[in-house]
Design a protein around this motif. Sequence first.
Motif, mmCIF file in Angstrom:
data_model
loop_
_atom_site.group_PDB
_atom_site.id
_atom_site.type_symbol
_atom_site.label_atom_id
_atom_site.label_comp_id
_atom_site.label_asym_id
_atom_site.label_seq_id
_atom_site.Cartn_x
_atom_site.Cartn_y
_atom_site.Cartn_z
ATOM 1 N N LEU A 50 -10.850 9.054 69.503
ATOM 2 C CA LEU A 50 -11.008 8.611 68.605
ATOM 3 C C LEU A 50 -9.885 7.297 68.438
ATOM 4 O O LEU A 50 -10.140 6.488 68.500
ATOM 5 N N SER A 51 -8.551 7.566 69.819
ATOM 6 C CA SER A 51 -7.418 6.752 69.392
ATOM 7 C C SER A 51 -6.223 7.230 70.669
ATOM 8 O O SER A 51 -6.216 7.890 70.721
ATOM 9 N N PRO A 52 -7.493 6.324 71.758
ATOM 10 C CA PRO A 52 -6.781 7.141 72.816
ATOM 11 C C PRO A 52 -5.062 6.513 73.027
ATOM 12 O O PRO A 52 -4.325 5.908 72.140
ATOM 13 N N ALA A 53 -4.544 7.308 74.056
ATOM 14 C CA ALA A 53 -3.666 7.588 74.110
ATOM 15 C C ALA A 53 -2.401 5.822 74.210
ATOM 16 O O ALA A 53 -1.271 5.905 73.942
ATOM 17 N N LEU A 56 -1.756 1.537 69.945
ATOM 18 C CA LEU A 56 0.328 1.315 69.178
ATOM 19 C C LEU A 56 -0.408 1.196 67.440
ATOM 20 O O LEU A 56 -1.364 1.032 67.557
ATOM 21 N N ALA A 57 0.769 1.756 67.537
ATOM 22 C CA ALA A 57 1.175 1.869 66.226
ATOM 23 C C ALA A 57 1.456 0.324 65.460
ATOM 24 O O ALA A 57 1.831 -0.404 66.371
ATOM 25 N N GLN A 58 0.444 -0.415 64.363
ATOM 26 C CA GLN A 58 1.078 -1.812 64.214
ATOM 27 C C GLN A 58 2.104 -2.199 64.154
ATOM 28 O O GLN A 58 3.270 -1.022 63.411
ATOM 29 N N GLU A 59 2.689 -3.329 64.028
ATOM 30 C CA GLU A 59 4.107 -3.240 63.941
ATOM 31 C C GLU A 59 4.034 -4.546 62.985
ATOM 32 O O GLU A 59 3.185 -5.933 62.561
ATOM 33 N N ALA A 116 17.637 2.156 78.362
ATOM 34 C CA ALA A 116 16.349 0.955 78.031
ATOM 35 C C ALA A 116 16.564 1.208 76.416
ATOM 36 O O ALA A 116 17.481 1.972 75.831
ATOM 37 N N GLN A 117 15.973 0.219 76.141
ATOM 38 C CA GLN A 117 16.069 -0.324 74.787
ATOM 39 C C GLN A 117 15.119 -1.196 73.932
ATOM 40 O O GLN A 117 14.618 -1.441 74.884
ATOM 41 N N ARG A 118 14.541 -0.965 73.080
ATOM 42 C CA ARG A 118 13.817 -1.162 72.468
ATOM 43 C C ARG A 118 13.824 -1.123 71.046
ATOM 44 O O ARG A 118 13.917 -0.772 70.190
ATOM 45 N N THR A 119 13.046 -2.514 70.176
ATOM 46 C CA THR A 119 12.611 -2.671 68.379
ATOM 47 C C THR A 119 11.054 -2.960 68.199
ATOM 48 O O THR A 119 10.398 -3.143 68.760
ATOM 49 N N GLN A 120 11.451 -1.892 66.787
ATOM 50 C CA GLN A 120 9.883 -2.265 66.474
ATOM 51 C C GLN A 120 10.091 -1.787 65.002
ATOM 52 O O GLN A 120 10.438 -1.655 64.583
ATOM 53 N N PRO A 183 5.069 3.916 74.866
ATOM 54 C CA PRO A 183 5.863 2.971 74.259
ATOM 55 C C PRO A 183 6.974 3.118 73.113
ATOM 56 O O PRO A 183 8.071 2.709 73.093
ATOM 57 N N GLN A 184 5.946 3.241 71.660
ATOM 58 C CA GLN A 184 6.910 3.208 70.940
ATOM 59 C C GLN A 184 7.436 4.743 70.152
ATOM 60 O O GLN A 184 8.082 4.134 69.263
ATOM 61 N N THR A 185 7.447 5.263 71.665
ATOM 62 C CA THR A 185 8.346 6.463 70.872
ATOM 63 C C THR A 185 10.029 6.717 71.425
ATOM 64 O O THR A 185 9.819 6.560 72.451
ATOM 65 N N VAL A 186 10.696 6.466 70.632
ATOM 66 C CA VAL A 186 12.107 5.461 70.231
ATOM 67 C C VAL A 186 13.256 6.495 69.367
ATOM 68 O O VAL A 186 12.294 7.305 68.620
ATOM 69 N N LEU A 187 13.798 7.074 70.321
ATOM 70 C CA LEU A 187 14.781 7.856 69.858
ATOM 71 C C LEU A 187 16.102 6.280 69.528
ATOM 72 O O LEU A 187 16.787 5.625 70.186
ATOM 73 N N ALA A 188 16.124 6.727 68.541
ATOM 74 C CA ALA A 188 16.765 5.571 67.779
ATOM 75 C C ALA A 188 18.008 5.534 66.785
ATOM 76 O O ALA A 188 18.325 6.751 66.344
ATOM 77 N N PHE A 189 18.726 4.313 67.330
ATOM 78 C CA PHE A 189 20.686 4.576 66.156
ATOM 79 C C PHE A 189 20.016 3.521 66.125
ATOM 80 O O PHE A 189 21.331 3.445 65.069
ATOM 81 N N LEU A 190 19.564 2.369 65.480
ATOM 82 C CA LEU A 190 19.825 1.181 65.013
ATOM 83 C C LEU A 190 18.912 1.254 63.582
ATOM 84 O O LEU A 190 17.811 1.937 64.027
ATOM 85 N N MET A 191 19.330 1.308 62.462
ATOM 86 C CA MET A 191 17.703 1.168 61.158
ATOM 87 C C MET A 191 18.353 -0.592 60.811
ATOM 88 O O MET A 191 19.576 -0.380 60.004
#
Length: 251
Positions: A50-53, A56-59, A116-120, A183-191
């Motif tokens: 129903l929801s393929p790999a 993306l979760a809503q941002e 690498a870095q990403r913000t969401q 792509p949205q699976t992140v090890l976050a160090f800033l909140m």
Amino acid sequence: MHERRRFLRRATLALSAAVLAGCDRISQSSWGPQILGTAETLNRHVQRLLSPASTLAQEYTEADISPVFHPNGSTNPQTDEYLMLAANGFKDYQLQVDGLVERPARLSIDQLQQLAQRTQITRHDCVEGWSAIGKWHGTPLAAVLAHVGVKPAARFVVFHCFDEMDEDTPYYESIDLEEANHPQTVLAFLMNDRPLPVANGAPLRLRVERQLGYKQAKYIKRLELVSSYKDIGDGNGGYWEDQGYEWYAGI
Ligand SMILES: Nc1nc2c(c(=O)[nH]1)N[C@H]1C(S)=C(S)[C@@H](COP(=O)(O)O)O[C@H]1N2
Ligand SMILES: [Mo]
């Protein structure tokens, strides 16, 4: 949104029933039991249909960020190891990565940042009935996995945490490699643009945005690549899963 979710739940149930009906025949073949071993696994497979790999979760936007992001579960770990690291602002912290990897590693937050870095900006939903929108910045887990080289036998990433729950049981969680490489699976160090507060999982926490709150492991000490999580904890893939929660906690 609720209507849509209810529809999806119902569609999931209907599909599960349909697949289960064909299940007897399938489970006669050698791959059947592995794939359809438990209703749990089945549920995950149906959800994926129903929801393929790639979904993306809503941002959200900066304006949507919740003024308070309510801390939940452990909020102040008291193990010696954690207190030592916290005492000098986590400067000596290194994420351990081992198990079924080609090159086991210990990575500082600086080294993670260089990969690498990403913000969401995403919404966190806890089963206890609250949600909050927060801005997360960190290193996509996929980059860490590429750095260490995942061995072919690996199927899951296990997150071992510093905090201990009742009876000295450490918190832990696990996700499969598909979710790990999302792509949205992140090890976050800033909140919200600041170092992750202790209450929310300092120095490093998981964001796995298509799943519920309890999958978002805080206080990550070590990543272990495994072929099965049966030998960890009570064998259900996570601290809350060992208390009966579902392993695939899709929203
Ligand atoms: N290590 C660890 N991670 C954890 C928990 C915990 O108790 N220990 N609680 C989980 C639950 S149930 C939720 S809802 C979120 C809460 O995250 P927050 O404290 O940033 O709100 O963390 C999850 N990750
Ligand atoms: Mo939660």
